[in-house]
Design a protein around this motif. Structure first.
Motif, PDB file in Angstrom:
ATOM      1  N   VAL A   1     -31.063  49.782  10.723  1.00  0.00           N
ATOM      2  CA  VAL A   1     -30.189  48.789  11.365  1.00  0.00           C
ATOM      3  C   VAL A   1     -30.532  48.658  12.845  1.00  0.00           C
ATOM      4  N   ALA A   2     -30.768  49.796  13.515  1.00  0.00           N
ATOM      5  CA  ALA A   2     -31.135  49.742  14.933  1.00  0.00           C
ATOM      6  C   ALA A   2     -32.464  49.019  15.128  1.00  0.00           C
ATOM      7  N   ALA A   3     -33.423  49.248  14.231  1.00  0.00           N
ATOM      8  CA  ALA A   3     -34.717  48.576  14.348  1.00  0.00           C
ATOM      9  C   ALA A   3     -34.577  47.070  14.131  1.00  0.00           C
ATOM     10  N   LEU A   4     -33.778  46.661  13.155  1.00  0.00           N
ATOM     11  CA  LEU A   4     -33.570  45.226  12.918  1.00  0.00           C
ATOM     12  C   LEU A   4     -32.891  44.572  14.123  1.00  0.00           C
ATOM     13  N   ALA A   5     -31.922  45.253  14.714  1.00  0.00           N
ATOM     14  CA  ALA A   5     -31.257  44.683  15.897  1.00  0.00           C
ATOM     15  C   ALA A   5     -32.205  44.601  17.076  1.00  0.00           C
ATOM     16  N   GLU A   6     -33.077  45.578  17.219  1.00  0.00           N
ATOM     17  CA  GLU A   6     -34.029  45.556  18.341  1.00  0.00           C
ATOM     18  C   GLU A   6     -35.052  44.442  18.196  1.00  0.00           C
ATOM     19  N   ARG A   7     -35.460  44.163  16.960  1.00  0.00           N
ATOM     20  CA  ARG A   7     -36.427  43.085  16.740  1.00  0.00           C
ATOM     21  C   ARG A   7     -35.769  41.719  16.702  1.00  0.00           C
ATOM     22  N   GLY A   8     -34.456  41.653  16.802  1.00  0.00           N
ATOM     23  CA  GLY A   8     -33.765  40.371  16.791  1.00  0.00           C
ATOM     24  C   GLY A   8     -33.552  39.797  15.414  1.00  0.00           C
TER      25      GLY A   8
ATOM     26  N   ARG B   1     -28.563  58.237   7.282  1.00  0.00           N
ATOM     27  CA  ARG B   1     -29.181  58.223   8.620  1.00  0.00           C
ATOM     28  C   ARG B   1     -30.410  57.310   8.649  1.00  0.00           C
ATOM     29  N   THR B   2     -31.138  57.224   7.556  1.00  0.00           N
ATOM     30  CA  THR B   2     -32.250  56.277   7.493  1.00  0.00           C
ATOM     31  C   THR B   2     -31.725  54.848   7.619  1.00  0.00           C
ATOM     32  N   GLY B   3     -30.606  54.571   6.989  1.00  0.00           N
ATOM     33  CA  GLY B   3     -29.996  53.249   7.141  1.00  0.00           C
ATOM     34  C   GLY B   3     -29.602  52.960   8.577  1.00  0.00           C
ATOM     35  N   LEU B   4     -29.112  53.969   9.287  1.00  0.00           N
ATOM     36  CA  LEU B   4     -28.775  53.783  10.704  1.00  0.00           C
ATOM     37  C   LEU B   4     -30.008  53.393  11.517  1.00  0.00           C
ATOM     38  N   ARG B   5     -31.110  54.080  11.275  1.00  0.00           N
ATOM     39  CA  ARG B   5     -32.342  53.765  12.020  1.00  0.00           C
ATOM     40  C   ARG B   5     -32.854  52.374  11.670  1.00  0.00           C
TER      41      ARG B   5
ATOM     42  N   THR C   1     -23.051  42.165  14.071  1.00  0.00           N
ATOM     43  CA  THR C   1     -23.179  42.693  12.704  1.00  0.00           C
ATOM     44  C   THR C   1     -23.791  44.084  12.706  1.00  0.00           C
ATOM     45  N   ALA C   2     -24.800  44.288  13.584  1.00  0.00           N
ATOM     46  CA  ALA C   2     -25.431  45.602  13.666  1.00  0.00           C
ATOM     47  C   ALA C   2     -24.435  46.670  14.097  1.00  0.00           C
ATOM     48  N   ASP C   3     -23.561  46.342  15.059  1.00  0.00           N
ATOM     49  CA  ASP C   3     -22.556  47.310  15.496  1.00  0.00           C
ATOM     50  C   ASP C   3     -21.584  47.650  14.377  1.00  0.00           C
ATOM     51  N   ILE C   4     -21.174  46.636  13.606  1.00  0.00           N
ATOM     52  CA  ILE C   4     -20.226  46.883  12.506  1.00  0.00           C
ATOM     53  C   ILE C   4     -20.851  47.793  11.451  1.00  0.00           C
ATOM     54  N   VAL C   5     -22.101  47.456  11.066  1.00  0.00           N
ATOM     55  CA  VAL C   5     -22.772  48.263  10.039  1.00  0.00           C
ATOM     56  C   VAL C   5     -23.025  49.677  10.541  1.00  0.00           C
ATOM     57  N   ALA C   6     -23.480  49.790  11.797  1.00  0.00           N
ATOM     58  CA  ALA C   6     -23.757  51.124  12.335  1.00  0.00           C
ATOM     59  C   ALA C   6     -22.483  51.959  12.433  1.00  0.00           C
ATOM     60  N   THR C   7     -21.374  51.340  12.824  1.00  0.00           N
ATOM     61  CA  THR C   7     -20.107  52.070  12.902  1.00  0.00           C
ATOM     62  C   THR C   7     -19.690  52.577  11.521  1.00  0.00           C
ATOM     63  N   ARG C   8     -19.846  51.728  10.493  1.00  0.00           N
ATOM     64  CA  ARG C   8     -19.471  52.159   9.136  1.00  0.00           C
ATOM     65  C   ARG C   8     -20.377  53.283   8.640  1.00  0.00           C
ATOM     66  N   LEU C   9     -21.665  53.203   8.960  1.00  0.00           N
ATOM     67  CA  LEU C   9     -22.583  54.262   8.534  1.00  0.00           C
ATOM     68  C   LEU C   9     -22.275  55.571   9.249  1.00  0.00           C
ATOM     69  N   ARG C  10     -21.945  55.492  10.542  1.00  0.00           N
ATOM     70  CA  ARG C  10     -21.590  56.724  11.251  1.00  0.00           C
ATOM     71  C   ARG C  10     -20.308  57.330  10.690  1.00  0.00           C
ATOM     72  N   ALA C  11     -19.351  56.464  10.337  1.00  0.00           N
ATOM     73  CA  ALA C  11     -18.123  56.971   9.723  1.00  0.00           C
ATOM     74  C   ALA C  11     -18.424  57.645   8.382  1.00  0.00           C
ATOM     75  N   HIS C  12     -19.370  57.068   7.624  1.00  0.00           N
ATOM     76  CA  HIS C  12     -19.739  57.677   6.347  1.00  0.00           C
ATOM     77  C   HIS C  12     -20.395  59.038   6.559  1.00  0.00           C
TER      78      HIS C  12
END
Length: 547
Positions: A90-97, A84-88, A103-114
């Protein structure tokens, strides 16, 4: 003024001492009323405040999550927390550009699946088989000359079931919950806001020799509250308490900026005054944007413009308009903050209804509804604060109050629309938010009535205010299907029609700034003439004279 300064000091001391007494009393009462729970469980504390499995808020003594039963000492909890820390992150990196959206969607989807795999492990299918006698172990396998005997591991014992969540006893445990402590912090925050209002009205008069001292003191208090809210939200995961502190800091921000509009602030020099105001403007815009990220989110309110910029326009722009010097038009300080409030709220409401046509009828979740109500409430507070300074500067306060009649009616329209929008589209099951939205809508209707009352007895302002009120309430009646709003719309439209037609006929000459009794006789005479009845002599004489 001295009383206000003393009150601020006393409240600060009481806050520190009271918190210490709270901690000591809680420890003593826990020892007295703790029952037969082991001493180790009463004194054990955890760093983790949220269950990594279901994200339920935990108490400091929770060994297992009350919702999902996850053992917080289990290695599985640590793996879930890292994911879950990795999810946050990834979201912060995507928000800051710093990370592209795909790529953020792919990584977040894989982390949620995990996370789903960890919280819902696949169960092996049990296939019944016939009992088979164990094969005899050859003696050579057991002990051979020159070789050590083979080790045959024993059958694994069944693992005991994990213990259930700890049982909580008495009213003390419920009182120590975060949601109950939040109300005490909210009351303390409201006291801070009230003392800050008194500071805005009186403190700089005492400290005229240090022009920027009141602003620096108030800004330091606001920055401390904002920093505490950010730290407790992102490190301690105290969502309710942290958002309360952030809302209080947003309410204090316009009051701080109004201190720079006080007479005598720029006595230190024009260059220094401009530099201080520019730094204050940039600093508070950054603070409002950071608080808006946690209060209204970055994707909850749709629209082409980032909603955090609109929040900055409402909270910072409205009080900053009071820095503008006198340009010769008296109503300017009243209409400029109104423009900031109405434009910001109108953009937010239009984004929810017009920007995404396909999502116009989608229901609101709890976070979206809270974001709309917080935006409207904070924006209205900043507008009222700016008008408060405008009234303190006015030479004729009753005349200035009457001049705010039409702006007040216009300012109430976004409040009414926000309450009705949330009430109409909120998903079922949130009784508290529904009640709040209803209260906001009723408050907006009440402010409309107050605006019409303030316009009395000026015929021009009364006509404009009544026309706006009648049009808004009629729209609400037809679109929202709330028939009782027409009880206010019909008299307002009738009043606007009567005064408007008489004004076009030139009958306002003797009525502008007239005594209320004169306007009353004029209206009675006009209505009596329209109905074909003969008014009383005094009213008819006065009406004919006005005509």
């Amino acid at each position: 003024m001295e009383f206000c300064c003393g009150l601020v000091a006393v409240l600060a001391v009481l806050a520190v001492v009271g918190h210490g007494i709270w901690v000591v009393a809680a420890a003593v009462l826990s020892q007295v009323f703790g029952g037969t729970e082991p001493q180790q469980r009463q004194t054990r504390h955890r760093r983790r405040r949220v269950c990594p499995g279901c994200e339920h808020t935990l108490l400091a003594t929770d060994d297992h999550c009350p919702r999902c039963g996850l053992a917080q000492d289990d290695p599985l909890a640590l793996r879930l927390e890292h994911t879950r820390t990795g999810l946050r992150e990834v979201a912060a990196l995507a928000e800051r550009g710093e990370l592209d959206a795909a790529t953020a969607d792919i990584v977040a989807t894989r982390l949620r699946a995990h996370v789903h795999e960890l919280t819902h492990p696949a169960r092996a299918t049990v296939v019944p088989v016939a009992e088979v006698a164990p094969e005899p172990v050859p003696e050579a396998a057991v002990a051979e000359p020159g070789h050590p005997p083979r080790y045959i591991p024993p059958a694994p014992e069944p693992e005991p079931a994990p213990p259930g969540p700890p049982h909580r006893r008495g009213a003390l445990a419920g009182f120590m919950e975060e949601r109950n402590i939040f109300w005490g912090e909210l009351v303390g925050g409201l006291l801070i806001v009230g003392c800050s209002i008194a500071l805005v009205l009186s403190l700089w008069k005492r400290l005229e020799e240090v022009p920027y001292f009141p602003f620096l003191l108030a800004a330091a208090i606001t920055a401390a509250l904002f920093g505490a809210g950010q730290y407790t939200l992102h490190h301690w995961r105290l969502a309710a308490t942290s958002r309360g502190l952030l809302v209080i800091s947003l309410l204090l921000a316009p009051l701080n900026l109004l201190l720079l509009g006080a007479p005598g602030v720029g006595s230190a020099g024009v260059a220094l005054d401009l530099a201080v105001k520019a730094a204050a403007l940039l600093g508070f815009v950054g603070m409002v944007r950071a608080a808006g990220r946690d209060l209204i989110g970055t994707d909850l309110l749709p629209g082409p413009i980032d909603r955090r910029w609109l929040l900055s326009l409402a909270v910072v722009g409205a009080p900053a308009t009071q820095w503008i010097p006198d340009l010769g038009w008296a109503p300017l300080p009243a209409w400029l903050p109104l423009a900031c409030h109405v434009s910001a709220c109108a953009a937010v409401l239009a984004g929810l209804t017009w920007y995404r046509r396909a999502a116009t009828h989608e229901p609101f979740g709890e976070r979206t509804a809270s974001a709309v109500l917080v935006f409207a409430g904070v924006s209205l507070f900043a507008l009222v604060a700016a008008w408060g300074l405008f009234l303190t500067r006015a030479a004729d306060v009753p005349l200035a109050v009457r001049g705010l009649a039409v702006p007040l009616v216009i300012a109430a329209v976004p409040l009414l629309e926000a309450g009705l929008l949330v009430q109409r589209r909120l998903v079922p099951g949130h009784a508290g938010l529904t009640t709040t939205a209803t209260g906001v809508a009723v408050a907006g209707a009440g402010v409309l009535a107050v605006g019409v009352t303030l316009a009395w007895p000026d015929p021009l302002r009364l006509t404009l205010a009544a026309a706006v009120v009648g049009a808004v309430l009629t729209r609400v009646t037809w679109r929202e299907g709330i028939a009782w709003f027409q009880l206010g719309a019909a008299p307002a439209l009738a009043l606007a029609y009567v005064l408007g037609t008489q004004g076009v006929a030139g009958a306002w000459g003797e009525l502008v700034w007239a005594d209320p009794a004169v306007l009353t006789r004029f209206l009675l005479g006009t209505m009596s003439s329209a109905s074909g009845t003969t008014p009383p002599d005094s009213a008819g004489t006065r009406s004919r004279r006005a005509m």
